[in-house]
Scaffold this motif. Structure first.
Motif, short mmCIF file in Angstrom:
data_model
loop_
_atom_site.label_atom_id
_atom_site.label_comp_id
_atom_site.label_asym_id
_atom_site.label_seq_id
_atom_site.Cartn_x
_atom_site.Cartn_y
_atom_site.Cartn_z
N SER A 88 14.56 -95.82 11.94
CA SER A 88 14.16 -96.63 13.09
C SER A 88 13.38 -95.85 14.13
N THR A 89 13.44 -94.52 14.08
CA THR A 89 12.69 -93.67 14.99
C THR A 89 11.92 -92.63 14.19
N LEU A 90 10.60 -92.63 14.35
CA LEU A 90 9.75 -91.66 13.67
C LEU A 90 8.76 -91.10 14.68
N LYS A 91 8.88 -89.81 14.96
CA LYS A 91 8.00 -89.15 15.93
C LYS A 91 7.23 -88.03 15.22
N LEU A 92 5.93 -88.25 15.10
CA LEU A 92 5.04 -87.27 14.47
C LEU A 92 4.01 -86.75 15.45
N ASP A 93 4.12 -87.11 16.72
CA ASP A 93 3.10 -86.79 17.71
C ASP A 93 2.94 -85.28 17.92
N GLY A 94 1.71 -84.91 18.28
CA GLY A 94 1.42 -83.52 18.60
C GLY A 94 1.36 -82.61 17.41
N ASN A 95 0.80 -83.11 16.29
CA ASN A 95 0.59 -82.28 15.11
C ASN A 95 -0.90 -82.31 14.75
N SER A 96 -1.23 -81.95 13.54
CA SER A 96 -2.63 -81.96 13.07
C SER A 96 -2.73 -82.79 11.80
N MET A 97 -2.00 -83.89 11.77
CA MET A 97 -1.98 -84.72 10.58
C MET A 97 -3.21 -85.63 10.53
N THR A 98 -3.58 -86.02 9.33
CA THR A 98 -4.80 -86.81 9.13
C THR A 98 -4.54 -87.95 8.16
N GLY A 99 -5.61 -88.71 7.87
CA GLY A 99 -5.52 -89.79 6.90
C GLY A 99 -5.18 -91.10 7.56
N PRO A 100 -5.07 -92.15 6.77
CA PRO A 100 -4.73 -93.48 7.29
C PRO A 100 -3.24 -93.61 7.55
N VAL A 101 -2.87 -94.64 8.31
CA VAL A 101 -1.46 -94.95 8.52
C VAL A 101 -1.04 -95.93 7.43
N PRO A 102 -0.01 -95.62 6.66
CA PRO A 102 0.42 -96.54 5.60
C PRO A 102 0.83 -97.89 6.17
N SER A 103 0.37 -98.95 5.54
CA SER A 103 0.74 -100.29 6.00
C SER A 103 2.24 -100.51 5.93
N THR A 104 2.91 -99.82 4.99
CA THR A 104 4.36 -99.96 4.86
C THR A 104 5.08 -99.54 6.14
N LEU A 105 4.51 -98.57 6.83
CA LEU A 105 5.15 -98.03 8.03
C LEU A 105 5.13 -99.05 9.17
N LEU A 106 4.00 -99.73 9.33
CA LEU A 106 3.86 -100.71 10.41
C LEU A 106 4.49 -102.05 10.04
#
Length: 367
Positions: free
Chosen positions: A254-272
């Motif tokens: 229920s909580t996913l925090k990935l902010d402040g990194n160097s990640m790339t690519g699209p956001v998976p539709s499954t996540l939203l």
């Protein structure tokens, strides 16, 4: 028959009273005094009670097995609701180091030496011999060095909190052997290297708090096999790669925090699309592509922060159908077009849409 039982019960009473006051063995008292000698607590005087022959009787923060007298709990917390702290209006401050003598208390189930601000030194490597330890909390100090490599031997551990220290080195690969671990907090240290690829073996884990470190590499796909994981925070690290689509299929997360990194690519539709997701922070990365138009009446976001990325295209129209949208931030991207109309957007201010390519509509200028 009844009188015989009563007699037998009365005969047992003295034994019960004796066992209830069994003093701690001299060797355990000596270990605690050696532990105390390595620390200095100048303001509260919590160690003033450690002056009797029986460490099981009224020694502050110490609990024992009533039958054997062996020390089972060392609970010293610098941020406490204890009347001693409240009366003086002080929070704890302690210097010194954690003595390896603590490891001779072989029956320990909890070791809490937390929030003292200035305890330094390293985690004694010998703590890995404490096979009964369920709680290890050393958070809020200045402890340095590395996490003991053999921490995986501590099979009873359910809580490990080492947050807010100066711990360095990598997450030991043996940590995945802690099959009873439910809470792991390593946040705000200097931990480096990659998250173990088989991190998903921690099937009992419900909270993994790894933010504010120097972790590199990508998010292991094995995490998606953690059926109890509700809170994953790996923000403010140096992670790269994309978001595994499998994370969006986790029913408890229920909580996913990935902010402040160097990640790339699209956001998976499954996540939203995941209706159980309540806090999703992907800000300050290099995510790109369009925002999937997969929201609906089951979407309930307390926080949805996609700011400071490279998203393009329109804001998904389905966002307006969300059941609830507490905090939304889509600023500093390359979005364009009209902002959707709906109750989900009525309380969102202009700052949440600022610094995009060509957004228009309320609360920005008219299209």
């Amino acid at each position: 028959m009844a009188s015989s039982f009563s007699f037998f019960f009365l005969m047992l009473l003295p034994l019960a009273v004796i066992s209830a006051v069994t003093p701690c063995p001299p060797s355990q008292r000596a270990a605690l005094l050696a532990f105390k000698a390595a620390l200095t607590e100048p303001y509260l005087g919590i160690f003033n009670t450690w002056n009797t022959t029986d460490c099981c009787a009224s020694w502050y923060g110490i609990a024992c097995d009533p039958t054997t007298g062996h020390v089972t709990d060392v609970n010293l917390r610098g941020e406490s609701q204890d009347p001693m702290f409240q009366k003086l209006g002080l929070s704890g401050y302690m210097t010194g180091k954690i003595s390896p003598e603590i490891c001779t208390l072989s029956n320990l189930t909890s070791l809490v030496v937390a929030d003292w601000k200035a305890i330094s030194g390293e985690i004694p490597a010998c703590v890995t011999s404490l096979s009964s330890l369920r709680l290890l909390d050393l958070a809020g100090n200045r402890i340095a060095g590395e996490i003991p490599t053999e921490i995986g031997n501590m099979r009873s551990l359910s809580v490990v909190s080492l947050a807010d220290n100066e711990i360095s080195g990598e997450i030991p690969t043996s940590i995945v052997n802690l099959r009873r671990l439910m809470h792991l907090d390593l946040s705000n240290n200097q931990v480096s290297g990659e998250i173990p690829y088989d991190f998903g073996k921690l099937r009992m884990l419900s909270r993994a708090l790894l933010s504010g470190n120097q972790l590199t590499g990508s998010i292991p796909k094995s995490i998606s096999r953690m059926k109890r994981l509700a809170d994953l925070d790996v923000s403010l690290n140096r992670l790269t790669g994309s978001i595994p689509a499998e994370l969006g299929k986790m029913k408890v997360l229920s909580t996913l925090k990935l902010d402040g990194n160097s990640m790339t690519g699209p956001v998976p539709s499954t996540l939203l699309r995941n209706t159980g997701m309540g806090i999703l922070n992907l800000s300050r990365n290099g995510f790109s592509g369009t925002i999937p138009d997969v929201f609906g009446a089951g979407s309930y976001f307390m926080v949805l922060d996609l700011s400071f990325n490279n998203f393009s295209g329109r804001i998904p129209a389905s966002l307006s159908a969300s059941k609830f949208m507490g905090h939304l931030d889509l600023s500093n991207n390359h979005l364009c077009g009209a902002i959707p109309i709906g109750s989900s957007f009525e309380h969102i201010d202009a700052a949440s849409f600022s610094n995009n390519d060509c957004l228009c509509g309320n609360p920005l200028k008219a299209c």
